[in-house]
Every structure is written in C-alpha cells, then in structure tokens.
Write an enzyme that holds these catalytic residues in place. Structure first.
Site, PDB file in Angstrom:
ATOM      1  N   GLY A 170       1.928  -2.248  10.449  1.00  0.00           N
ATOM      2  CA  GLY A 170       0.845  -1.774  10.319  1.00  0.00           C
ATOM      3  C   GLY A 170       0.510  -0.244  10.816  1.00  0.00           C
TER       4      GLY A 170
ATOM      5  CG  ASN B 162       3.858   0.195  12.968  1.00  0.00           C
ATOM      6  OD1 ASN B 162       3.934  -1.016  13.089  1.00  0.00           O
ATOM      7  ND2 ASN B 162       4.241   0.412  11.543  1.00  0.00           N
TER       8      ASN B 162
ATOM      9  CG  LEU C  51       8.203  19.692   6.964  1.00  0.00           C
ATOM     10  CD1 LEU C  51       8.728  21.005   7.104  1.00  0.00           C
ATOM     11  CD2 LEU C  51       7.255  19.716   5.663  1.00  0.00           C
ATOM     12  N   GLY C  52      10.038  14.919   7.072  1.00  0.00           N
ATOM     13  CA  GLY C  52      11.211  14.136   6.896  1.00  0.00           C
ATOM     14  C   GLY C  52      12.354  14.609   7.506  1.00  0.00           C
TER      15      GLY C  52
ATOM     16  CG  ASP D 178       3.332   4.490  11.671  1.00  0.00           C
ATOM     17  OD1 ASP D 178       2.426   4.964  11.227  1.00  0.00           O
ATOM     18  OD2 ASP D 178       3.613   3.401  11.218  1.00  0.00           O
TER      19      ASP D 178
ATOM     20  CB  ALA E  85      11.274   5.609  14.589  1.00  0.00           C
TER      21      ALA E  85
ATOM     22  N   GLY F  31      13.270  -1.931  10.434  1.00  0.00           N
ATOM     23  CA  GLY F  31      11.888  -2.486  10.985  1.00  0.00           C
ATOM     24  C   GLY F  31      10.784  -1.498  11.467  1.00  0.00           C
TER      25      GLY F  31
HETATM   26  O1  RIB Z   1       3.967   3.399   8.450  1.00  0.00           O
HETATM   27  C1  RIB Z   1       4.403   2.017   8.383  1.00  0.00           C
HETATM   28  C2  RIB Z   1       3.506   0.846   8.170  1.00  0.00           C
HETATM   29  O2  RIB Z   1       2.904   1.081   6.714  1.00  0.00           O
HETATM   30  C3  RIB Z   1       4.206  -0.485   7.776  1.00  0.00           C
HETATM   31  O3  RIB Z   1       4.484  -1.113   9.227  1.00  0.00           O
HETATM   32  C4  RIB Z   1       3.410  -1.181   7.010  1.00  0.00           C
HETATM   33  O4  RIB Z   1       2.489  -2.099   7.358  1.00  0.00           O
HETATM   34  C5  RIB Z   1       2.372  -0.158   6.342  1.00  0.00           C
HETATM   35  O5  RIB Z   1       1.114  -0.392   6.814  1.00  0.00           O
END
Ligand code: RIB
Length: 317
Positions: A40, A44, A231-232, A262, A292, A297
């Site tokens: 989420g 995150n 920009l990745g 995130d 990250a 994950g």
């Molecule tokens: O930004 C990544 C998140 O987007 C994931 O962890 C997933 O839950 C979505 O909300």
C-alpha cells in the site's frame, strides 16, 4: 534525524508473482511462486520514513480480516504509531495483485477494501480532528478517497505542516483534484502522472519537445511550490521557483520497482523542509528509490538510512 511525519493513506496486502514477461490482454503467463507481503502506498511510505529515521504516525483504515492484523503488526514492528489506524468491522483490507517482469517492470491491480471507506468523518474520528498532530510534514497519496486527501491537506497546511502529495494513482481531472493541488507544498509524480496533469497526448512526446524540468516548472502553475517528476532509471527532475534541476540517478540492476517510488517520496519528504535545499534532497530520494528497486517486494525492500547514506557517499556528484 528527528523529523516527525504523518502519513495519511492506504494499507494493502500485496500478492506478487514474478514472470518472464507481462501478459497481454487475454493471455496467460506462468510465473514463480506467489510472494505475500505488506504494501500500500501509504503503508510503504510510512515504513520507508521510519527506516530512514523519522518518528512516524500512520492514519489509515484496515479490514477486520487476517490481512488487517498482519498489516498493523508490520507498522508496529517498525516503531510506527498506529493509534490513528482504524479497523472496520465486516470490511476486507486492501489487496494488491502485482505481476513483476524479470527486469523489474510491473503491473498492479488493486482491490481497495477498507481504504475506500476512509471518508472525512472517519478521518476526523481517527485523528481527533488534528491530522498533523504536531508533525513537521504530512505525506499523502491517492489510494484513499480524494475528498479525504483534500481535507487532510487543508488541515495539515492550516496547522503549519509541510504538505507533500504523491499524486498516485492519478484520478481523472476534476475540481477536487484542482483544489487539492492548490493545498500542496510539494508534488511528486512519475512521467505518466505528469503527462496526465498537463493533459499531454502521450508520455513519449514529452521529452522530445520540452525538458522534464520545464514540465515540472509548468506543473508548479497548478499550485505546488515544488514539483518533482520521477524518471525511473533516469533519476528525477524538479523545479521549486528558485531553480530547476535534474538528478541522473544511480546505476543499479533493478529487480523489482514496486515500492521504489514510495521510498523516493518518503526520503524526499524528510529531506525537504523550510529553507532546505532541493538538490541534496533529490539525490537522497533517488538513492532511496534505487536501493528499493534492487530487492523484491514492497515494504521488505525499503532501505534504511545507513543504506541511503552509503549509496550517496559511494557515488559522489
Ligand atoms: O507503490 C506500490 C504499492 O502500490 C504496492 O505496495 C501496492 O500495494 C500498491 O498500492
């Protein structure tokens, strides 16, 4: 670091499968075993900020299912204050179905569950009417209802906190989004979201005719004082009215980019603040995102402050 940060946002359980290539419409592709873990965008970013050294309070809503219990435990294990995380009887927790391609690229399908029920009255009830709770910064995303994010941004700003919005996922244009952008101090978007906000026909046309820093400057006209476009692998571009910059990013072997944005947002929100310069904040944010992306994950992959320090000092500007 002693920043106090409040995150208002989503909490999801992520179910993730790695595949050799992303399936097209109507196609079935076989992948590796399912990996389950807390995610989420809200959760995150809260966990990332805690690992980066901030005191963090999370505001969000869980279902009263097994996932809800695990998601709360994941926050508590990071030392995050979960006093404003509610549990909604009879509701399911948010769930994200994630497919990750071998090179780290991904697609995400969301079932928002309880996140969608975080309305304004629930926000007030969870926070006793003080979203900011004496925090320096309030960090927002758009996986909870837009009116709630707008209410949180207004309240945070009125309380003197720096408001940072990661406008992801970007909703259709409308008056609420327009109002929200006017309440935000710092806006973080990726290329697709930036193109959407600027109503550009497609992302690929963008870099051809105008630089990303110029686009960031144009996004400032929508309200935020500072705009950052991620920009990745190419880093990030930004404008804050005093300067326009690009940060080239860090060369890495990307394994899974879920959660990288995130990590970027959390580090940027912590490194920016009244009078703090944009360039070092942008660089640290790129480093956090890069670390990250090297691990699988979402929350499992988020870096510590020491890891970001190490990458920033290993690759001097
Ligand atoms: O930004 C990544 C998140 O987007 C994931 O962890 C997933 O839950 C979505 O909300």
């Amino acid at each position: 670091m002693d920043e106090r940060l409040v995150v208002v946002g989503s909490l999801n359980m992520d179910l993730s499968v790695t595949v050799p290539r992303l399936p097209g419409p109507g196609e079935t592709v076989s992948g590796a075993d399912v990996v389950r873990g807390p995610g989420g965008k809200g959760g995150n970013q809260a966990v990332a900020a805690a690992r980066l050294g901030a005191r963090v309070r999370m505001v969000g809503l869980l279902g009263d299912d097994a996932h809800g219990g695990e998601l709360r435990a994941a926050l508590v294990a990071e030392g995050i204050d979960d006093g404003a995380v509610g549990t909604l009887p009879g509701a399911a927790s948010g769930l994200a179905l994630i497919v990750v391609q071998d090179d780290g690229e991904n697609t995400i399908t969301l079932s928002p569950g309880a996140n969608d029920r975080l309305d304004e009255s629930m926000l007030r009830a969870l926070t006793d009417g003080t979203v900011a709770n004496r925090a320096d910064t309030v960090l927002l995303q758009l996986e909870v209802p837009l009116p709630t994010v707008l209410a949180a941004a207004r309240e945070a700003r009125a309380a003197g906190a720096l408001t940072v919005l990661n406008a992801a996922p970007l909703p259709a244009p409308g008056p609420l989004l327009t109002e929200l952008l006017r309440e935000v101090d710092v806006l973080v978007v990726n290329e697709t979201e930036a193109a959407g906000l600027l109503r550009l026909p497609d992302v690929s046309s963008v870099a051809r005719d105008e630089s990303w820093t110029a686009r960031a400057e144009r996004l400032r006209l929508l309200g935020p004082g500072t705009v950052v476009v991620t920009l990745g692998a190419a880093g990030a571009a930004a404008a804050d009215g005093r300067c326009r910059l690009t940060e080239p990013g860090f060369p890495i072997d990307a394994m899974d980019t879920v959660g990288a944005g995130d990590a970027f947002c959390a580090q940027l929100a912590l490194a920016l603040g009244p009078g703090r310069p944009l360039a070092p904040a942008l660089r640290r944010a790129c480093a956090a995102g890069a670390v990250a992306a090297t691990r699988r994950g979402a929350q499992q992959a988020l870096p510590t402050r020491a890891e970001v320090d190490a990458l920033v000092s290993r690759d001097p500007v």
